[in-house]
Design an enzyme around this catalytic site. Structure first.
Site: not given
Ligand code: NDP
Length: 299
Positions: A53, A97, A120
């Site tokens: 990422k 994460q 997200d």
């Protein structure tokens, strides 16, 4: 024979557009899109995801930060870091994460992320916006937005008159895909482990999305001729033909058989997978545009 949808190529195309729009924002507003990725602990798979990422964000010309915390980090310290990032004007997207270590309440951390930086799309505000069709101001989880972009390339943006079936009802994949398909005017059925006669339901689908995690469960005789089949599943199965102890990745769809019937199909790997990270870049870009009151580009 179905068209194979090349997710790698489409993801590259998306990333090259993100780069151009990021450069435009920097030139016009002096704002560089910024993303912060937070990782707690040393899970090797998470480390790989986070590193890729960061690399992709730098490729897009973004400011990118990685915060690596020890597995013993307290929930309070993690909340404090997220609050600091919420207040940091250089950061437009925050990604924590998952999974987090067991002693940390993931739900609390996710709800601490500012909805405006929740790239997200897991914060309740964004989940609620998606559920009520307020997609223009929401953040939506990146795998589902990637799936929609692939469907758009085949069936267009307006899915009026088309039947869609989604297999899988998880909060991060199945349900957001269901809501996106609905927002694009498809007539949508969502199936799950308690669904009876799944094969017959799947045969009604002009668009079939499998997001289950069961290797090659969708067979050719489940698929309507000409349907668009999107395979989200990622399964690692033994591959003795490659040598002792070797494995390979498969999707939830029997690719070879279904390719004979479908109109278009995504492979695994190389279909949905590459789209997820590309759509994370899109979400960060969109967050940066919104932060200066500019209309974000559409992809
Ligand atoms: P979950 O395990 O959270 O959800 C799986 C869903 O499949 C559940 O809704 C479950 O039903 C349903 N299901 C299980 N067995 C059956 C069955 N026999 N028939 C019908 N439905 C069934 O998984 P995720 O949604 O997180 O992920 C799904 C797949 O997508 C996984 O393979 C995952 O690795 C992959 N994935 C891929 C990504 C990518 O970037 N390509 C990103 C994220 C996920 P119930 O709710 O009743 O239990």
């Amino acid at each position: 024979m179905a068209v194979t949808i090349n997710g790698r190529e489409i993801a590259e195309d998306v990333v090259s557009k993100v780069k151009l729009f990021a450069a435009e924002l920097i030139k016009d507003s002096g704002i560089t899109p910024g993303i912060a990725v937070v990782i707690v602990g040393e899970d090797p798979a998470s480390q790989v995801y986070v590193a890729s990422k960061g690399r992709k964000a730098r490729e897009c010309g973004f400011h990118s930060e990685q915060h690596t915390l020890s597995a013993e980090t307290s929930e309070e310290d993690l909340v404090a870091l997220v609050e600091k990032l919420n207040a940091d004007p250089q950061i437009h997207g925050i990604l924590v994460q998952l999974p987090l270590p067991k002693h940390i309440d993931s739900g609390r951390i996710i709800q601490t992320i500012s909805p405006d930086k929740d790239v997200d799309g897991f914060n309740f505000i964004n989940v609620g916006k998606l559920g009520t069709g307020e997609i223009g101001t929401a953040f939506v989880p990146c795998t589902p937005t990637g799936v929609m972009l692939l469907i758009e390339r085949i069936n267009g943006r307006d899915l009026s008159g088309l039947n869609a079936v989604v297999i899988g009802r998880s909060n991060i994949v199945g349900k957001p895909i269901f809501n996106l398909l609905l927002a694009h005017n498809a007539t949508v059925t969502i199936a799950h482990s308690k669904t009876q006669d799944l094969a017959s339901i799947c045969r009604t689908a002009d668009i079939l999305v499998a997001a289950v995690g069961r290797s090659q469960m969708v067979k050719a005789d489940w698929v309507k001729p000409g349907a668009t089949v999107i395979d989200v599943g990622v399964n690692r199965i033994p591959a003795p033909e490659r040598g002792e102890g070797k494995t390979r990745l498969t999707g939830d769809v029997d690719f070879e058989g279904v390719s004979e019937v479908a109109g278009a199909i995504t492979p695994v790997p190389g279909g949905v997978g590459p789209m997820t990270i590309a759509m994370l870049m899109v979400a960060t870009l969109v967050a940066a545009y919104r932060s200066v009151g500019k209309n974000p580009p559409r992809f």
